[in-house]
Design an enzyme around this catalytic site. Structure first.
Site, PDB file in Angstrom:
ATOM      1  N   ILE A  46      57.157  71.143  60.049  1.00  0.00           N
ATOM      2  CA  ILE A  46      58.176  70.096  60.025  1.00  0.00           C
ATOM      3  C   ILE A  46      59.346  70.430  59.102  1.00  0.00           C
ATOM      4  O   ILE A  46      60.384  69.759  59.163  1.00  0.00           O
ATOM      5  CB  ILE A  46      57.577  68.723  59.640  1.00  0.00           C
ATOM      6  CG1 ILE A  46      57.100  68.708  58.186  1.00  0.00           C
ATOM      7  CG2 ILE A  46      56.457  68.336  60.576  1.00  0.00           C
ATOM      8  CD1 ILE A  46      56.661  67.321  57.724  1.00  0.00           C
ATOM      9  N   TYR A  59      49.947  68.606  50.927  1.00  0.00           N
ATOM     10  CA  TYR A  59      50.534  67.268  51.040  1.00  0.00           C
ATOM     11  C   TYR A  59      49.461  66.188  50.916  1.00  0.00           C
ATOM     12  O   TYR A  59      48.495  66.175  51.679  1.00  0.00           O
ATOM     13  CB  TYR A  59      51.248  67.173  52.381  1.00  0.00           C
ATOM     14  CG  TYR A  59      51.707  65.804  52.802  1.00  0.00           C
ATOM     15  CD1 TYR A  59      52.504  65.015  51.967  1.00  0.00           C
ATOM     16  CD2 TYR A  59      51.368  65.305  54.060  1.00  0.00           C
ATOM     17  CE1 TYR A  59      52.929  63.755  52.369  1.00  0.00           C
ATOM     18  CE2 TYR A  59      51.801  64.048  54.475  1.00  0.00           C
ATOM     19  CZ  TYR A  59      52.572  63.278  53.623  1.00  0.00           C
ATOM     20  OH  TYR A  59      53.000  62.030  54.037  1.00  0.00           O
ATOM     21  N   ASP A 104      51.697  73.009  60.703  1.00  0.00           N
ATOM     22  CA  ASP A 104      52.690  71.976  60.439  1.00  0.00           C
ATOM     23  C   ASP A 104      53.995  72.683  60.084  1.00  0.00           C
ATOM     24  O   ASP A 104      54.119  73.292  59.024  1.00  0.00           O
ATOM     25  CB  ASP A 104      52.219  71.092  59.282  1.00  0.00           C
ATOM     26  CG  ASP A 104      53.180  69.958  58.967  1.00  0.00           C
ATOM     27  OD1 ASP A 104      54.400  70.172  59.076  1.00  0.00           O
ATOM     28  OD2 ASP A 104      52.715  68.868  58.606  1.00  0.00           O
ATOM     29  N   LYS A 121      62.294  65.603  58.688  1.00  0.00           N
ATOM     30  CA  LYS A 121      62.771  66.428  57.591  1.00  0.00           C
ATOM     31  C   LYS A 121      64.010  67.237  57.963  1.00  0.00           C
ATOM     32  O   LYS A 121      65.013  67.202  57.256  1.00  0.00           O
ATOM     33  CB  LYS A 121      61.653  67.374  57.118  1.00  0.00           C
ATOM     34  CG  LYS A 121      60.338  66.672  56.841  1.00  0.00           C
ATOM     35  CD  LYS A 121      60.454  65.535  55.846  1.00  0.00           C
ATOM     36  CE  LYS A 121      59.117  64.861  55.598  1.00  0.00           C
ATOM     37  NZ  LYS A 121      59.223  63.725  54.666  1.00  0.00           N
TER      38      LYS A 121
END
Length: 488
Positions: free
Chosen positions: A241, A154, A239, A279
């Site tokens: 998410i 990302y 992460d 998300k």
């Protein structure tokens, strides 16, 4: 004069304020700017740019709106919930409302199939995953130290983890030959290179499920990663998410499950989870970020730091009400997976009809599109040239792989859950039209080349024939001999 004024102004500001560490000079953000200046609208601007660079989940807002309509007491601004107004509006400490932390822990568990439990006392809130990542970075590393990050990753990590903390990100190179899977060899190579450059590695950061790949780690790979960080005595930041966007049943494995199933596999103090509601629930505007650490000291420090980016108590109150409704949560998670899977399959199926492939995936709000065959050369310069065609001619904002630090040119991330079905079909038709036009141009070019070659061959044959005739009719030709003429 203006330049002198700007220089003088810069001298009055901090180095952090005037540097370009925010990363807005990336093609990832340039695509957003192209959309902002010419946004698509089905009636007002049908030729505008379609936003396919924003990983946003809008497919289940009807379910949320229905719940809100049926539960007006969840809002302190309604007559039904107004009696809580004073209590919620007054000062709250940075631990967060107890019911909020309990609801978040409950939701995190149910998103992961209720195969793992989360302790509400370890929930630390933050202003979105952006704030959560920066807080974790501040807790774990000093300026100049580094985290390993598998590629592609990302683009916002360059801002979230590096900009104000001063830490470094060391890429762990992953390749398409094995579908961009992280290998122990790649981890060791990146770790050794950092050490050779006198950079102290403090941790490994992974996104599971992956942004931009839309894939997730299997249990064996997660165990390999945990053993690696335990051996090196570095942290693992996970992460997660996109945990609720996985469309294939219960295949997703959280790092929390690895720790529960294999409690002695590593030092739990090294494991930290970043989560948010941006998300899975589609609430990026609520700025609900979560740090969940197995390290008591990190929990305490992160909680103190969270005072710089708290979630408003009004938001906490409403979120707690919604996520405590288990029937709604379970229905939402199930329905969201179904709708995401349908949209994903529809999109990649339409593109497959014109020969455009993508990395096999079943998570996230995007897919990793393979456009390598459209590049004139296998270079990042060619990728950027083609990306400008996509933005300026096809009018789609998709993100080039180079902005995700991908080592191979020609890959693009396409977001599909931030628009309605009609806009999706417009985007698909634009792509199809471009591919078909390009194909017709290639056929025409080949035909012209073939005709040109045929003309050249015909001319060559004609020249050769003329040459043979000249040879035949030359004074030295046997046909011109006196004896032959006498015989005739």
């Amino acid at each position: 004069m203006e330049v002198a004024l700007n220089n003088n102004t810069h001298k009055l500001l901090s180095k952090i304020a005037i540097n370009d560490g925010h990363g807005e000079n990336s093609p990832y953000f340039d695509g957003w700017k192209a959309y902002d200046t010419n946004p698509y609208h089905p009636r007002n601007n049908p030729s505008g740019v379609i936003q396919m660079g924003l990983a946003e989940n809008q497919l289940c807002f009807d379910l949320i709106e229905e719940w809100i309509k049926n539960h007006p007491e969840a809002s302190i601004c309604s007559p039904q919930g107004g009696f809580d107004f004073k209590e919620i509006a007054l000062f709250q400490d940075y631990h967060g409302l107890p019911e909020f932390r309990g609801a978040i822990a409950n939701f995190m568990s149910r998103v992961r199939g209720s195969r793992v439990k989360f302790d509400p006392s370890r929930i630390v809130m933050s202003g979105g995953a952006t704030g959560a990542h920066e807080t974790v970075a501040f807790c774990l590393a000093n300026r100049g130290e580094a985290f390993l990050v598998p590629t592609p990753y990302y683009p916002g990590f360059d801002r979230d983890l590096k900009w104000r903390t001063g830490i470094e990100l060391i890429p762990v190179v992953c390749e398409s030959t094995n579908n961009f899977k992280v290998t122990l060899g790649a981890l060791e190579e990146a770790y050794d290179k950092a050490r050779e450059s006198n950079i102290k590695v403090k941790g490994l950061l992974i996104t599971n499920p992956s942004n931009p790949l839309g894939t997730f780690f299997d249990k064996d790979t997660l165990k390999t990663l945990v053993r690696f960080i335990n051996e090196k005595n570095i942290h693992l930041v996970c992460d997660e998410i996109y945990a609720g966007t996985v469309t294939n049943g219960n295949e997703f494995v959280s790092i929390a499950e690895i720790l529960e199933e294999f409690p002695t596999i590593c030092n739990h103090n090294l494991i930290h989870i970043v989560y948010s509601l941006s998300k899975d629930m589609g609430f990026p505007g609520f700025r609900v970020g979560i740090i969940y650490s197995y390290n008591d000291t990190v929990v305490n420090i992160a909680r103190k730091m969270s005072s710089f980016g708290l979630v408003s108590t009004q938001t906490q109150h409403m979120v707690a009400s919604m996520l405590s409704d288990n029937d709604f949560v379970d229905h939402f998670i199930c329905e969201s997976k179904i709708r995401l899977a349908h949209r994903h399959e529809m999109f990649i199926g339409e593109l497959a009809e014109v020969g455009i492939g993508s990395l096999e995936s079943n998570a996230g709000l995007f897919f990793w599109m393979d456009l390598r065959r459209f590049l004139k050369e296998p270079t990042f310069e060619s990728e950027m040239t083609f990306w400008r065609i996509i933005i300026n001619e096809i009018k789609l904002n998709v993100s080039p792989g180079s902005s995700f630090h991908c080592e191979e040119p020609g890959w693009f991330r396409v977001c599909f859950a931030n628009m309605d079905d009609e806009t999706v079909m417009v985007a698909v038709e634009r792509i199809k039209s471009f591919v078909l036009e390009r194909r017709m141009l290639e056929i025409k070019t080949k035909a012209m080349a073939k005709n040109k070659k045929q003309c050249w061959q015909n001319n060559l044959q004609l020249k050769l024939s003329s040459r043979r005739l000249e040879d035949i009719m030359s004074p030295h030709s046997p046909l011109n001999s006196p004896m032959l003429r006498a015989q005739n």
